[in-house]
Design a protein around this motif. Structure first.
Motif, PDB file in Angstrom:
ATOM      1  N   UNK A   1       2.231 -43.994 -21.411  1.00  0.00           N
ATOM      2  CA  UNK A   1       1.727 -44.113 -22.782  1.00  0.00           C
ATOM      3  C   UNK A   1       0.212 -44.006 -22.859  1.00  0.00           C
ATOM      4  N   UNK A   2      -0.273 -43.126 -23.669  1.00  0.00           N
ATOM      5  CA  UNK A   2      -1.700 -43.097 -23.987  1.00  0.00           C
ATOM      6  C   UNK A   2      -1.907 -42.296 -25.255  1.00  0.00           C
ATOM      7  N   UNK A   3      -3.042 -42.525 -25.889  1.00  0.00           N
ATOM      8  CA  UNK A   3      -3.350 -41.780 -27.104  1.00  0.00           C
ATOM      9  C   UNK A   3      -4.305 -40.645 -26.796  1.00  0.00           C
ATOM     10  N   UNK A   4      -3.972 -39.484 -27.275  1.00  0.00           N
ATOM     11  CA  UNK A   4      -4.900 -38.362 -27.220  1.00  0.00           C
ATOM     12  C   UNK A   4      -4.469 -37.383 -28.299  1.00  0.00           C
ATOM     13  N   UNK A   5      -5.419 -36.685 -28.929  1.00  0.00           N
ATOM     14  CA  UNK A   5      -5.034 -35.810 -30.046  1.00  0.00           C
ATOM     15  C   UNK A   5      -4.030 -34.717 -29.656  1.00  0.00           C
ATOM     16  N   UNK A   6      -4.035 -34.310 -28.363  1.00  0.00           N
ATOM     17  CA  UNK A   6      -3.112 -33.242 -27.965  1.00  0.00           C
ATOM     18  C   UNK A   6      -1.754 -33.785 -27.514  1.00  0.00           C
TER      19      UNK A   6
ATOM     20  N   UNK B   1      -2.731 -49.604 -17.465  1.00  0.00           N
ATOM     21  CA  UNK B   1      -3.231 -49.159 -18.765  1.00  0.00           C
ATOM     22  C   UNK B   1      -2.210 -48.274 -19.487  1.00  0.00           C
ATOM     23  N   UNK B   2      -1.352 -47.649 -18.712  1.00  0.00           N
ATOM     24  CA  UNK B   2      -0.412 -46.686 -19.287  1.00  0.00           C
ATOM     25  C   UNK B   2       0.906 -47.314 -19.733  1.00  0.00           C
TER      26      UNK B   2
ATOM     27  N   UNK C   1       3.078 -40.461 -25.785  1.00  0.00           N
ATOM     28  CA  UNK C   1       3.407 -40.695 -24.371  1.00  0.00           C
ATOM     29  C   UNK C   1       3.843 -39.385 -23.752  1.00  0.00           C
ATOM     30  N   UNK C   2       3.711 -39.343 -22.435  1.00  0.00           N
ATOM     31  CA  UNK C   2       4.184 -38.205 -21.655  1.00  0.00           C
ATOM     32  C   UNK C   2       5.412 -38.656 -20.910  1.00  0.00           C
ATOM     33  N   UNK C   3       6.456 -37.820 -20.864  1.00  0.00           N
ATOM     34  CA  UNK C   3       7.561 -38.150 -19.971  1.00  0.00           C
ATOM     35  C   UNK C   3       7.148 -37.719 -18.576  1.00  0.00           C
TER      36      UNK C   3
END
Ligand code: ADP
Ligand code: ZN
Ligand code: MG
Length: 491
Positions: free
Chosen positions: A91-96, A283-284, A101-103
């Protein structure tokens, strides 16, 4: 500006420790968890759907092809593949990253404990361990350049969201920027041979983050590491590492402590800049992906994958060196890509003498391409043309001088070997009496060399062959000439 090679003083006092994290896009037709096209270069935000955009309620379905490719990559890198691996949310925030979250995979990655062999500075071979290989999905892309309002705005292209990746993490076994370069070169070569990625760095199919620390020579404990991101060519990896090693040594030498952080490589300035302090796994907020079951691979599937794995570059080189009597350098050239090696070997099999095909390909055609700065694909001479030349040479139907002249014409006119040969029909003197007359003349003109031959220096025969070849303007039939020179000298 561009960093210089590390000074001997630094290397005498400090030892760099390097570990690389490489992201590789898999060559699947569709994305990792949806049916969108996995394609580079489409119009912005055209290859997207509710799943890869992370719209509420959309569910991921794992792409079987991505699993196949990731497994092939794991096996090619000699990893142990888990029969049961787990997807996790990072899990993280980024505009892209519209999903937030990324699997990815976390504590149960697809594969672990592999290695790659690289040539060490002293000529021996060194194993660089591979800690893990895990599957994950790519994020989108922020576009900061190329628009009239780029000075004040950034754009987002989500086509890349959900592209299947493997991340390959090395052990901190690498000790010099050169070794890092070698590791990446071998890694890329293996993945290309395995056919799982195009590894195109310009298009971002292969991306590398470099972790580096320094420690006093002889120390056991590793130093604090810095992660360098945004290094998008192998050449820059070397430069970025050299820069970073020098920077860290300077910090330590001046009594400071290296800060654990993430830094960005700036290729224009040839230096790294601090980007953020190091993030940590916690953090993630990793947790098991609730929308995907564990990935279970059967022993049969693994066995099948093992069988599908092609002969890998290192093994292929060793075999070809033995089979065609090649130098290491020539073997490297012939195996530069699997396709090229395949084409060469398929052609060589049809020839009278496969070793001669290698010679003609490398020295005649390769030499001319290199001199002209051309790639193999730009050669006017086909593999069939090379085989034809090698066979004619082997049968003694043309001399090497005539062959060279034909190749010169091929490159001059951009034509293949066969048409030029047919047109030029190189003259051959096959009349034994005419050749003998030329040999007699050469023997009469070079009494010293005759004496040397008769005193036991048999290699002098080559001198006479050369003399007669020149006198005949390269037209003497080589096989006949060789035979007659020996006969005459032995008389
Ligand atoms: P993190 O927890 O910061 O992600 P990892 O232990 O997962 O660190 O390692 C990430 C990468 O950094 C690996 O490639 C590893 O080999 C490398 N690495 C770990 N420690 C060091 C170090 N002290 N110096 C250089 N590289 C290191
Ligand atoms: Zn999609
Ligand atoms: Mg880590």
């Amino acid at each position: 500006m561009a960093s210089v090679a590390l000074s001997p003083e630094i290397l005498a006092k400090y030892e760099p420790v390097i570990g690389l994290e490489v992201h590789v896009q898999l060559l699947t037709a569709t994305k990792a968890f949806c049916g969108c096209a996995n394609r580079f270069g489409s119009g912005p935000n055209t290859n997207v759907c509710p799943v890869c955009l992370g719209l509420p309620g959309a569910l991921p379905v794992l792409n079987a092809k991505a699993v196949e490719y990731a497994t092939l990559a794991s096996l090619a890198l000699r990893c142990q593949v888990r029969e049961r691996s787990i997807f996790a949310r990072k899990n993280y925030f980024y505009p892209d990253l519209p999903k937030g979250y990324q699997i990815s995979q976390y504590d149960k990655p697809l594969a672990e404990h592999g290695w790659i062999e690289v040539p060490a500075a002293d000529g021996s071979k060194k194993r660089i361990g591979i800690t893990r290989l895990h599957m994950e999905e790519d994020a989108g892309k922020s576009v900061h350049e190329g628009f009239s309002d780029s000075a004040t705005h950034s754009y987002i292209d989500l086509n890349r969201c959900g592209t299947p990746l493997v991340e390959i993490v090395s052990e901190p076994d690498i000790r010099t920027p050169d070794e890092a370069f070698e590791y990446l070169t071998r890694l890329k070569e293996i993945l290309l041979y395995a056919g799982v990625s195009d590894c195109n760095m310009e298009e971002g199919s292969l991306r590398c983050d470099a972790n580096v620390s320094v420690r006093p020579k002889g120390a056991e404990k590793f130093g604090i590491k810095v992660e360098v991101k945004n290094v998008n060519s192998f050449r820059f990896i070397r430069a970025a590492l050299e820069y970073e090693i020098e920077r860290q040594v300077e910090v330590v030498e001046s009594g400071g402590r290296v800060r654990q952080e993430t830094r960005l490589w700036n290729a224009n300035e040839g230096r790294t800049y601090s980007m953020r302090s190091k993030e940590h796994a916690h953090d993630y907020r990793y947790f098991p992906e609730p929308d995907l079951p564990p990935l279970i691979l059967s022993p049969e599937f693994l066995e099948e994958s093992m069988k599908r794995l092609p002969e890998l570059p290192e093994a292929r080189r060793a075999r070809m060196i033995a089979e065609y009597d090649l130098s290491t350098q020539d073997a490297q050239t012939l195996t530069a890509s699997r396709e090229f090696a395949d084409r060469f070997e398929a052609a060589a099999k049809t020839a009278r003498n496969p070793r001669r095909v290698a010679n003609v390909l490398l020295s005649e055609v390769g030499g001319r391409l290199k001199a002209l700065g051309l790639e193999q694909e730009q050669s006017p001479v086909s593999m069939a043309g090379i085989v034809m030349a090698a066979d004619l040479l082997d049968e003694g139907k043309i001399s090497s001088k005539q062959m060279k002249q034909i190749f010169d014409l091929c490159f001059e006119k951009g034509e293949d070997f066969a048409p030029v040969y047919d047109r030029e029909k190189p003259q051959q003197i096959t009349d034994a009496a005419a050749i003998e007359a030329l040999i007699d003349a050469a023997i009469a003109a070079n009494p010293r060399q005759v004496e040397q031959y008769r005193a036991g220096k048999k290699t002098m025969a080559g001198f006479f062959v050369g003399q007669v070849m020149r006198a005949s303007k390269g037209q003497a039939n080589p096989a006949l000439l060789n035979e007659l020179v020996t006969k005459k000298l032995e008389e």
